[in-house]
Scaffold this active site. Sequence first.
Site, PDB file in Angstrom:
ATOM      1  N   GLN A   1      -7.784   8.224  -2.535  1.00 15.93           N
ATOM      2  CA  GLN A   1      -7.140   9.369  -1.861  1.00 15.93           C
ATOM      3  C   GLN A   1      -7.801  10.675  -2.270  1.00 15.93           C
ATOM      4  O   GLN A   1      -7.960  11.588  -1.457  1.00 15.93           O
ATOM      5  CB  GLN A   1      -5.641   9.368  -2.158  1.00 15.93           C
TER       6      GLN A   1
ATOM      7  N   HIS B   1       0.835  -1.197   0.000  1.00 18.99           N
ATOM      8  CA  HIS B   1       0.000   0.000   0.000  1.00 18.99           C
ATOM      9  C   HIS B   1       0.871   1.249   0.000  1.00 18.99           C
ATOM     10  O   HIS B   1       1.910   1.291   0.668  1.00 18.99           O
ATOM     11  CB  HIS B   1      -0.918   0.008   1.225  1.00 18.99           C
TER      12      HIS B   1
END
Length: 469
Positions: free
Chosen positions: A391, A370
């Site tokens: 995000q 990640h």
Amino acid sequence: MHRYPRDMIGHGAVPPDPRWPGGARIAVQIVVNYEEGGENCLLHGDPASEAFLSEIVGAAAWPGQRHWNMESIYEYGARAGFWRLHRMLSARGIPATVFGVATALARSPEQVAAMQEAGWEVASHGLKWIEHKDMPEDEERAQIAEAIRLHAEVTGARPRGWYTGRCSMNTIRLAAEAGMDYLADSYADELPYWLRIDGRDQLIVPYTLDANDMRFATAQGFNSGDQFEAYLRDSFDVLYAEGQAGAPKMMSVGLHCRLAGRPGRAAALARFLDYAGGHEGVWFARRIDIAEHWAAHHPPRPRERPSEMDKARFVERFGGVFEHSPWIAERAWMQELGPAHDTAPGLHNALARVFRSAPEERRLEVLRAHPDLAGKLAAARRLTAASTAEQASAGLDALTDDERARFTSLNEAYMEKHGFPFIIAVRDHDKPSILAAFARRLGNDSATELAEACAQVERIARLRLDDML
């Protein structure tokens, strides 16, 4: 790999609104099983007498002999019981579907004429009212074909619906192969549904064995008409209330001429019909009406099903659900997948099982795959499409210089302490709550954070699958 064909999810937690005609809150469907003259009997070429669904408790087949008592009980259904049910339903304008055994129909021309004059649907109940579980596939296929031929000859039209009842493991497939508008050999739901059979979508209009007068002739069944009526009313009340709450269903009621046609049971049935008919928004329908309505308003939706994908396609489609870890999808494909895994929750469970059962080092590999939040990869636009969208959903693609510096500092401190990036399902948060979680979790020990990070990875995977499926 293994595939589990049974569908344990069905319509799921929120079933579709059937949009019954006129905004009805419930569809009530009456089935009259016409089996009299199609049961096991030496006169019909069978090796023994009938032993199923009669007034004779513990009846056993008589090999090589006619059973006069059994035959006369079945004859009652044709001679008296049918006409009582016919008068009762006709007087109330309630349409019915007949599950008609083809050989029984052929031996009852007056009853067939009465069914048709009343506008009842005559669906097929097979060629003979016999057990099929040990019947060779080719023989059952031939009997289905002969049932359809004889049915059309007797009634003037090919049956559009099919219900065998005493079926084999091949019945559904063979009946679908014969080209029926709907099949009823299912007790799996309270709404119609589509079943994939040999690459074709087959409509199923499920039936019932509980709201059924057969329980007068089985162990732990109904002993009196009052019990039958109470059960039907309770079933109706629950389904009607659900319909009022916005989730209409279908209620099937199964009748047999030789059972419900008896006076003491017919009285209870009449009271129930009057009770149900006294409510607003009740659609009394034939099964073919329900089938046509469902096909028009809820046609099958072509879609790619994870449980039917080959390995290459499965990994291509879901290999990135756990960040840069296609091995999870590869191992999940080897599991016992089935229709229950063709939804986001179901497929997530299959993938998460692989992740949870992996050694800690492999789970750490997934965590380390990640990216940092608002880190260098994001700045360089080198995130996966999924991570980029995630995000951005929390505004991490539009940080001030001060915010970016703070995220960088927190990322470095977290990685130095725990050895893997800070992971959080950003779609569940905004910037302030992410920063608050960052500060809080920095104080945790690494074992606690490993568990939390793994939980967050699973949450991210679930959100991605929600989008994909």
